[in-house]
Design a protein around this motif. Structure first.
Motif, short mmCIF file in Angstrom:
data_model
loop_
_atom_site.label_atom_id
_atom_site.label_comp_id
_atom_site.label_asym_id
_atom_site.label_seq_id
_atom_site.Cartn_x
_atom_site.Cartn_y
_atom_site.Cartn_z
N PHE A 50 28.82 35.10 38.38
CA PHE A 50 29.00 35.91 39.59
C PHE A 50 30.32 35.52 40.23
O PHE A 50 30.67 34.34 40.30
CB PHE A 50 27.86 35.69 40.58
N THR A 51 31.06 36.53 40.71
CA THR A 51 32.34 36.30 41.37
C THR A 51 32.21 36.59 42.86
O THR A 51 31.78 37.69 43.25
CB THR A 51 33.43 37.20 40.77
N VAL A 52 32.56 35.61 43.68
CA VAL A 52 32.50 35.74 45.14
C VAL A 52 33.90 36.03 45.67
O VAL A 52 34.78 35.16 45.59
CB VAL A 52 31.96 34.46 45.79
N PRO A 53 34.17 37.22 46.21
CA PRO A 53 35.49 37.50 46.78
C PRO A 53 35.76 36.61 48.00
O PRO A 53 34.85 36.38 48.81
CB PRO A 53 35.39 38.98 47.18
N LEU A 54 36.99 36.13 48.11
CA LEU A 54 37.36 35.25 49.21
C LEU A 54 38.48 35.87 50.04
O LEU A 54 39.25 36.70 49.56
CB LEU A 54 37.84 33.89 48.69
N GLY A 55 38.57 35.45 51.28
CA GLY A 55 39.66 35.84 52.15
C GLY A 55 39.97 34.69 53.09
O GLY A 55 39.34 33.63 53.02
#
Length: 208
Positions: A50-55
């Protein structure tokens, strides 16, 4: 930016939904959403990535904190919370137009000379001792060339700068000596917590 996770269910309860949270960190990074939905029920023994988008989030920015991020992951089905640390790839945080004005660079370089705001290393087995080749490779990673100068007849010194997504600048000095397959690396920043990861990143970029 993203955080890549890999889930394996070692228990009997099927898992699908999680919530994720970062502690305050020197990079101001945070998930763009706290919800982690795997999109499928993960049965016992099953796995999935699973890929968690970051900002960047100013409320998560703590300049005195470590760049290594403390992560909390809550399992919605059981209420249990798992904790782990995430090491960030420094180069992935560098923004375009990271060049520092030359006068500003000189002033900051002189002001950041103490041991708490500088990290020094000798990098052996560098991929090149040609300053132009080094500058070209670093430019590909958003590291800007500021100036070069000669010291005596056998040394070349090159200066670079870059900025992370929070705006913090990192200043770099590389010294090459004719006949040696190595260089002296000097990294300085007002945000001293960035120094260990920045130093490690430049050592990797310079290596063969």
């Amino acid at each position: 930016l993203s955080l890549n996770l890999f889930f394996t269910n070692l228990g009997a309860t099927p898992l699908k939904d999680f919530k994720i949270q970062f502690n305050k960190n020197a990079l101001g990074l945070s998930p763009t959403s706290v919800v982690v939905d795997l999109g499928q029920q993960l049965g016992q023994g099953a796995s999935c990535p699973f890929t968690v988008p970051l900002g960047t989030d100013q409320s998560k920015l703590a300049p005195s904190a470590s760049p290594v991020i403390d992560v909390a992951l809550k399992i919605v089905a059981t209420g249990a919370v798992e904790y782990f640390k995430a090491q960030v790839d420094f180069c992935s945080l560098l923004v375009e137009n990271g060049a520092v004005d030359k006068k500003e660079f000189i002033a900051d370089w002189k002001a950041l000379g103490d041991a708490q705001q500088a990290a020094v290393a000798t990098v052996r087995g560098v991929f090149s001792t040609d300053v132009s080749q080094v500058s070209a490779k670093l430019a590909e990673r958003n590291v800007a060339s500021i100036a070069t100068r000669s010291v005596g007849a056998d040394q070349r010194v090159a200066y670079f700068s870059c900025r992370v997504a929070t705006g913090a600048a990192v200043l770099v000095e590389l010294t090459f000596k004719q006949g040696f397959d190595a260089c002296k690396l000097n990294v300085r920043s007002k945000q001293a917590q960035l120094l260990p990861v920045a130093k490690q990143a430049f050592e990797s970029l310079l290596a063969k």
